[in-house]
Design a protein around this motif. Sequence first.
Motif, PDB file in Angstrom:
ATOM      1  N   PRO A   1       0.816  -1.226   0.000  1.00 27.50           N
ATOM      2  CA  PRO A   1       0.000   0.000   0.000  1.00 27.50           C
ATOM      3  C   PRO A   1       0.842   1.266   0.000  1.00 27.50           C
ATOM      4  O   PRO A   1       0.492   2.256  -0.657  1.00 27.50           O
ATOM      5  N   PHE A   2       1.969   1.241   0.716  1.00 31.38           N
ATOM      6  CA  PHE A   2       2.835   2.414   0.768  1.00 31.38           C
ATOM      7  C   PHE A   2       3.431   2.703  -0.602  1.00 31.38           C
ATOM      8  O   PHE A   2       3.533   3.872  -1.016  1.00 31.38           O
ATOM      9  N   LEU A   3       3.808   1.659  -1.342  1.00 31.05           N
ATOM     10  CA  LEU A   3       4.328   1.844  -2.690  1.00 31.05           C
ATOM     11  C   LEU A   3       3.297   2.518  -3.596  1.00 31.05           C
ATOM     12  O   LEU A   3       3.623   3.426  -4.371  1.00 31.05           O
TER      13      LEU A   3
ATOM     14  N   VAL B   1      -1.764  11.367   2.636  1.00 33.77           N
ATOM     15  CA  VAL B   1      -1.892  11.840   4.009  1.00 33.77           C
ATOM     16  C   VAL B   1      -3.029  11.130   4.728  1.00 33.77           C
ATOM     17  O   VAL B   1      -2.880  10.684   5.872  1.00 33.77           O
ATOM     18  N   ARG B   2      -4.172  10.979   4.085  1.00 30.58           N
ATOM     19  CA  ARG B   2      -5.301  10.319   4.730  1.00 30.58           C
ATOM     20  C   ARG B   2      -4.994   8.849   5.030  1.00 30.58           C
ATOM     21  O   ARG B   2      -5.352   8.337   6.087  1.00 30.58           O
ATOM     22  N   ALA B   3      -4.345   8.164   4.084  1.00 31.58           N
ATOM     23  CA  ALA B   3      -4.042   6.748   4.292  1.00 31.58           C
ATOM     24  C   ALA B   3      -3.072   6.552   5.459  1.00 31.58           C
ATOM     25  O   ALA B   3      -3.253   5.654   6.288  1.00 31.58           O
ATOM     26  N   LEU B   4      -2.030   7.384   5.544  1.00 32.12           N
ATOM     27  CA  LEU B   4      -1.081   7.252   6.640  1.00 32.12           C
ATOM     28  C   LEU B   4      -1.711   7.660   7.970  1.00 32.12           C
ATOM     29  O   LEU B   4      -1.346   7.131   9.026  1.00 32.12           O
ATOM     30  N   ASP B   5      -2.663   8.575   7.942  1.00 32.24           N
ATOM     31  CA  ASP B   5      -3.414   8.902   9.157  1.00 32.24           C
ATOM     32  C   ASP B   5      -4.131   7.674   9.706  1.00 32.24           C
ATOM     33  O   ASP B   5      -4.305   7.529  10.922  1.00 32.24           O
TER      34      ASP B   5
ATOM     35  N   ARG C   1       7.266   0.859  10.837  1.00 36.42           N
ATOM     36  CA  ARG C   1       8.309   1.793  11.258  1.00 36.42           C
ATOM     37  C   ARG C   1       7.861   3.246  11.155  1.00 36.42           C
ATOM     38  O   ARG C   1       8.414   4.122  11.820  1.00 36.42           O
ATOM     39  N   LEU C   2       6.858   3.521  10.316  1.00 35.52           N
ATOM     40  CA  LEU C   2       6.412   4.896  10.130  1.00 35.52           C
ATOM     41  C   LEU C   2       5.577   5.423  11.283  1.00 35.52           C
ATOM     42  O   LEU C   2       5.401   6.637  11.417  1.00 35.52           O
ATOM     43  N   ALA C   3       5.043   4.514  12.113  1.00 36.93           N
ATOM     44  CA  ALA C   3       4.144   4.946  13.188  1.00 36.93           C
ATOM     45  C   ALA C   3       4.834   5.909  14.149  1.00 36.93           C
ATOM     46  O   ALA C   3       4.211   6.842  14.667  1.00 36.93           O
ATOM     47  N   ASP C   4       6.128   5.699  14.391  1.00 35.22           N
ATOM     48  CA  ASP C   4       6.847   6.523  15.371  1.00 35.22           C
ATOM     49  C   ASP C   4       7.166   7.922  14.851  1.00 35.22           C
ATOM     50  O   ASP C   4       7.407   8.834  15.648  1.00 35.22           O
ATOM     51  N   VAL C   5       7.203   8.098  13.540  1.00 43.01           N
ATOM     52  CA  VAL C   5       7.624   9.385  12.993  1.00 43.01           C
ATOM     53  C   VAL C   5       6.502  10.145  12.302  1.00 43.01           C
ATOM     54  O   VAL C   5       6.621  11.345  12.084  1.00 43.01           O
ATOM     55  N   TRP C   6       5.408   9.475  11.954  1.00 49.95           N
ATOM     56  CA  TRP C   6       4.384  10.115  11.137  1.00 49.95           C
ATOM     57  C   TRP C   6       3.776  11.328  11.834  1.00 49.95           C
ATOM     58  O   TRP C   6       3.664  12.401  11.264  1.00 49.95           O
ATOM     59  N   ARG C   7       3.382  11.179  13.085  1.00 47.12           N
ATOM     60  CA  ARG C   7       2.746  12.285  13.791  1.00 47.12           C
ATOM     61  C   ARG C   7       3.703  13.000  14.744  1.00 47.12           C
ATOM     62  O   ARG C   7       3.329  13.994  15.350  1.00 47.12           O
TER      63      ARG C   7
END
Length: 420
Positions: free
Chosen positions: A213-215, A390-394, A401-407
Amino acid sequence: MSRAYTLGLLAALYVAQGLPYGFFTQALPVLMREMGYSLVRIGATSLLFLPWALKFLWAPYVDHYGTRRQWLLPLQLAAAAGAALLAALEISTSLRWVFAALALFNLIAATQDIATDGLAVNLLGPRERGLGNGIQVGGYRLGMIVGGGLLLWIYAVAGWRPMFVAMAALLLLTVLPVLRLREPRRAAVAPAPRAVALAGGWWSRLRRPGVLPFLALISFYKFGDSMGAALVGPFMKDSGFGLAQIALIKGTLASVSALSGAALGGWLAFRWGRRRALLIGGLAQTLSLAMYALAALAAGGSGFGYALTVAACIAEHVLGGIATVALFTLMMDAAEPEHAGTDYSLLACTVAIAQGLASMGAGVVAEVGGYPLMFGASVALSAAGCIALVRALDRGAGPARLADVWRSSPAGPAPERLAT
């Protein structure tokens, strides 16, 4: 290694990638248009950038065999030698040698990029990645601008041979920081897998939860911007700009703009965090594409059309630089240090495929419906891609690994959620 040397080294390596890339993506389309090539054929040259889309296939070998210095040094020298060889060939009547060189340069640069990105992931901590990716995008864009601006100007006043001699000399300068490279010892790991096993090493990285999904999301984020930027050179040529004017605009003016955008993007990623930087950068680059659409509608030799095209070019490099730094910082966050080259290459290859498809699509749409339709489509796709990412990563899409840096925001409060 000191921080100053690390950042200088990365800047030189990314400039080395951007130099030939800038010539082949910005100067060459203008020259092809001057020689009578159709927009569809110009767009089709994106097929020669295939190594950037396929480098994940050999990325595991770069990750597991030899030091990164042992990869970087011969690759840098090979690029300089290739430019020198082009200077010795007769190419004034046919571009076949230029097309062959384009494929070879892309293979060299794509492999160099694997080693460089892996080095960057391991040398830069999370707080430094915004700055590091500002250096990455700034260096790469500076190389592109020199390749597409300065080299195009040299061609306009002196011809092919001096231009390729200048390219070779500039590439040799970027070798100097690599000579001093002393890499930190890698952490103890299991022996490198056999070559046959490494051939499928990228597949296991691709199957990690959240990667697919990230790709798709990062490809969508870049598609509209890439579509709009693909034919800016031919658009300017068809709008009445001369080669010297295009070189000046895409060189002097765009160079300052690109560096400003990269610096601002690095600051935003550091100061406000990944989410705000991506949202602001994505929407801002959409505005620059809208300026091109208005310029295309106003084209026809009017002074207003000229002025708007120049303003759009400056805005594209500033605002597009912000978006690119933000995206590359997030991609670096998603890469695991033990497989840095492979992970980042998978992400970058997907973006390269999206850019190639966008370039080809731009040629077809512009040929059939004209520049206004092509730029208008790029505006809609750019805005949609930004909001979708932005909505998908929200909602938690992407690698864990993105959870720690996204917000998180290194120097401020957490950003607000995008309204739905």
